[in-house]
Design a protein around this motif. Sequence first.
Motif, short mmCIF file in Angstrom:
data_model
loop_
_atom_site.label_atom_id
_atom_site.label_comp_id
_atom_site.label_asym_id
_atom_site.label_seq_id
_atom_site.Cartn_x
_atom_site.Cartn_y
_atom_site.Cartn_z
N SER B 248 0.39 -1.29 -0.12
CA SER B 248 -0.36 0.05 0.18
C SER B 248 0.93 1.49 -0.08
N PHE B 249 0.63 2.31 -0.49
CA PHE B 249 1.30 3.36 -1.03
C PHE B 249 -0.36 4.77 -1.11
N GLU B 250 -0.53 5.16 0.15
CA GLU B 250 -1.74 5.86 0.23
C GLU B 250 -1.24 7.32 0.46
N LEU B 251 -1.92 7.90 -0.37
CA LEU B 251 -1.45 9.48 -0.10
C LEU B 251 -2.68 10.66 0.58
N MET B 252 -2.72 11.76 1.91
CA MET B 252 -3.75 12.07 2.51
C MET B 252 -2.95 13.92 2.34
N SER B 253 -4.14 14.54 2.01
CA SER B 253 -3.47 16.34 2.40
C SER B 253 -4.13 16.39 3.42
N ARG B 254 -2.41 16.92 4.32
CA ARG B 254 -3.00 17.63 5.31
C ARG B 254 -4.12 18.08 5.40
N SER B 255 -5.29 18.75 4.36
CA SER B 255 -6.45 19.34 4.63
C SER B 255 -7.36 17.90 5.42
N GLN B 256 -7.11 16.97 4.99
CA GLN B 256 -7.90 16.18 5.57
C GLN B 256 -7.36 14.90 6.81
N LEU B 257 -6.38 15.61 6.93
CA LEU B 257 -5.93 15.00 8.92
C LEU B 257 -6.44 15.63 9.34
N GLU B 258 -6.35 17.52 8.62
CA GLU B 258 -7.21 17.97 9.99
C GLU B 258 -8.11 18.08 10.57
N VAL B 259 -8.87 17.04 9.21
CA VAL B 259 -10.59 17.36 9.22
C VAL B 259 -10.51 15.49 10.40
N VAL B 260 -10.21 14.38 10.44
CA VAL B 260 -10.09 13.74 10.63
C VAL B 260 -9.52 14.00 12.05
N PRO B 276 2.53 19.27 4.33
CA PRO B 276 1.49 19.66 3.55
C PRO B 276 0.93 18.29 3.27
N TRP B 277 1.75 17.34 3.01
CA TRP B 277 1.04 15.72 2.57
C TRP B 277 1.69 15.03 3.47
N VAL B 278 0.97 13.32 3.50
CA VAL B 278 1.74 12.19 3.87
C VAL B 278 1.56 11.60 3.40
N VAL B 279 2.09 10.07 3.00
CA VAL B 279 1.69 9.31 2.55
C VAL B 279 1.94 8.14 3.85
N LEU B 280 1.08 6.99 3.42
CA LEU B 280 1.40 5.90 4.56
C LEU B 280 1.20 4.48 3.72
N ILE B 281 2.21 4.09 3.69
CA ILE B 281 2.87 2.56 3.35
C ILE B 281 3.46 1.67 4.34
N GLU B 282 2.94 0.30 3.21
CA GLU B 282 2.74 -0.99 4.28
C GLU B 282 3.38 -1.48 2.89
N LEU B 283 4.45 -2.79 3.85
CA LEU B 283 4.74 -3.70 2.90
C LEU B 283 5.18 -4.42 3.44
N ALA B 284 4.51 -6.02 2.38
CA ALA B 284 4.09 -7.65 3.46
C ALA B 284 5.04 -8.08 2.61
N ASP B 285 4.91 -9.60 3.71
CA ASP B 285 5.65 -10.64 2.66
C ASP B 285 4.57 -12.07 3.36
N PRO B 286 5.22 -13.47 2.57
CA PRO B 286 4.54 -15.10 3.05
C PRO B 286 6.40 -14.98 3.31
N SER B 287 6.66 -14.67 3.53
CA SER B 287 8.27 -15.32 4.96
C SER B 287 8.43 -14.16 5.60
#
Lengths: 470, 470
Positions: B248-260, B276-287
Amino acid sequence: MNLVESLRDIVGPAGLVDPADAEPLLSDWRGRYHGKARAIVRPSSTEQVAQVMALCARHDICVVPQGGNTGLVGGATPSEAGDAVIISLARMAKVRDIDIGNDTVTVEAGCTLQQIQELAASVDRLFPLSLASEGSCQIGGNISTNAGGTAVLRYGNMRALVLGLEAVLPDGRIWNGLRGLRKDNTGYDMKQLFIGAEGTLGVVTAAVLKLFPALRAHATAWVALESADAAIDLLARCRAACGDALTSFELMSRSQLEVVYQEVPDTRDPLDGASPWVVLIELADPSHEAPLQAMLENVIGTALEDGIALDAALPASEAQSAALWHIRHVVSEANVRFGTSVTHDISVPISQIPQCLAQTEAKLLNAGLVEGARFLYVGHVGDGNIHSIVLFAHAVWAQVTDRDARVDAIGTIVNGMAVQYGGSISAEHGIGRAHREELSQYKSDVELDMMRAVKRALDPKGRMNPGKLL
Amino acid sequence: MNLVESLRDIVGPAGLVDPADAEPLLSDWRGRYHGKARAIVRPSSTEQVAQVMALCARHDICVVPQGGNTGLVGGATPSEAGDAVIISLARMAKVRDIDIGNDTVTVEAGCTLQQIQELAASVDRLFPLSLASEGSCQIGGNISTNAGGTAVLRYGNMRALVLGLEAVLPDGRIWNGLRGLRKDNTGYDMKQLFIGAEGTLGVVTAAVLKLFPALRAHATAWVALESADAAIDLLARCRAACGDALTSFELMSRSQLEVVYQEVPDTRDPLDGASPWVVLIELADPSHEAPLQAMLENVIGTALEDGIALDAALPASEAQSAALWHIRHVVSEANVRFGTSVTHDISVPISQIPQCLAQTEAKLLNAGLVEGARFLYVGHVGDGNIHSIVLFAHAVWAQVTDRDARVDAIGTIVNGMAVQYGGSISAEHGIGRAHREELSQYKSDVELDMMRAVKRALDPKGRMNPGKLL
């Protein structure tokens, strides 16, 4: 103005193939199919393709699109009737766009696969499609045949690598579907019809292709196995332990290896003993630091402990790794030296491979079709795709009197058994002229009716690549 | 015998929905679309679906297929005319086959997505499709809408997860295309037409789905960025360093975070400062042993050094990681509390995201359509898919007099700009009733003609889900 003059007006003198130079475009590269054509044009732009198509539409002339002409099923060879115009895409080889931020390239149909691989490498990316004919096959042909090759396990077929298409329709209109989008849910995904249509719905003139991170770490293993069942077990273990790093998982029978070691002097078995089967495993990762060697040692170590694997060689150098892949790559050459191969391109659900192969052998033996021949197997196990080969030594084949009938009879059993096990008679090579008659035996009437309805909808007069596929 | 009696004869009393219970099936779950139906049936087998379809064909009756009815574009709601029969797939929820060796399951259309996720987990595998509505949406609907969700970056859309299909055609014939093959080049790939067709070509009744190795290792990061451009740069770095582990690589604007942060009490920013922006990054692996945390620290460390990233939080526990994902998951809830959202589901080439968003904002401001509103962005950057939201506080919206016209005018600018940047007006939600009129503005005549030709070929009388998509 006659047809040839009208065509010359559109494509210019350089775009019209002289009849003296036509021969290579009138038969397939293996020389199994031959045909004639009214004219052969090499347009240099989509606009020219569109004009040629509109001209042919006005005069009710059939059209055969042709890429690198490297196919195995005669899909690019015109019929003997000589009533078609061949449109070769060879002069449409421009790179229209490279979008590194989007990981895409937009290329014209006549670009060779190798040209696109090199283009991707030049921007530190990977275009993963890889085939024996990559130096001369063209991307338009790869798209029209939904090409497979050696990286399907990880990256999918050609279908999975195309984001957008441009095609000229039978009536000469240009469809610009060159979108570089990974998500687009706005109606029927028309590009899916052109992918694998073998030129029967229109002419693919350009495409937007996906790029991937370049691969920087590699690890290889050669594993001896008792059975094809063990290969499937090991595949599941590798997928669970190595995840997406698993790039190749190639199965070979001992019978195949023996022919290689006998016919190709610079090959030798990396292991003592003579296990009935081996798999060649390759892991790869974009990161230099990925611990691929350790992952592979781990999963194979456990498989040895559990009795799934009999023995294994894990090369420590690139040269050793290349020597293992060399054995895999010289398979066809070895078989040609040894004798005559009756080869098949079946796929079945992965779980059905062992039973399907065993039952097929039994049936061929019962039918008395394979006296003195050997059964050889080379397979992309992870794709369920096995190249099942009946190999006759030169001396044995010389005594076969009914050769064409023998080849057909063997094919009927191998393909029929694949379908019985839920499989396909053509995993990656397509239908073309070679399997057109068989298709109606193996597809349901409902599915054939749908395919014909789609064909009529987009090519009502049946002028596109007639005599192929349907 | 009247229609309802004939239908009862086919599906039995339990398969006929009592008019008193019909209401939930006659409108969408958000209550934006309403319709009527001549009858609603819940067949329990493909054979029953086929008989219902044949009956409707004989009497020239329209059919609306319906899954979990969780769509956002009104694709499963019949028209007000009340002339259609609804076929609900809810009672067709059998698992027909699990083939672990082939990494596939064969399931009926009425299985919920969650049921299939749990089925996969029960055999130590992953079915990666994941959506907010997974508890109630049905796999037949996911297929018919080519569902997206949060795992597309790594695993692709629903289209990439389907190997085979069974469907009932408008004339009542059953097409059995339930092949579990990864390679099959035997003609037009008909399943591709039904995927994303929103029920306009027939009724999907069952499918063969791909399974993947279960994921056992995870790593998460929250990264502060100066610009959307920096997000695209960081995405490329993550792909190169982490390969397919990037989930996952999810972008959110500061304006969105402020509302949250304002609306959802149990949320708080993991970082000081207000990038002004953040990304939420997720790595995953079977091992279990995949060094995901180290990979992520490494790539983010370099991004910080190079000035691409401003700051970062790498949670050390699952609870901390869950708290970050919680912020992402409560976005819609926060926006509902704050006011009225005018939301869009556009996609553009990844490289075009920053410019497209900036230009769209400018155009909306110029047009005077967004006084007192905020621009919020939540995006699956790796898919080029941005949910672009114009958020009006309750008090501001209360003063807007031309609400419907305002929503339309904003949509025209947002969608028009997306198309101008080579994008799509519906990345993952589909067309349905909501975007049908718009479609003809944004697709070329050539493409619309092809789509209509395919529709006519498979549903000549236009009886399947009329008024949707085309």
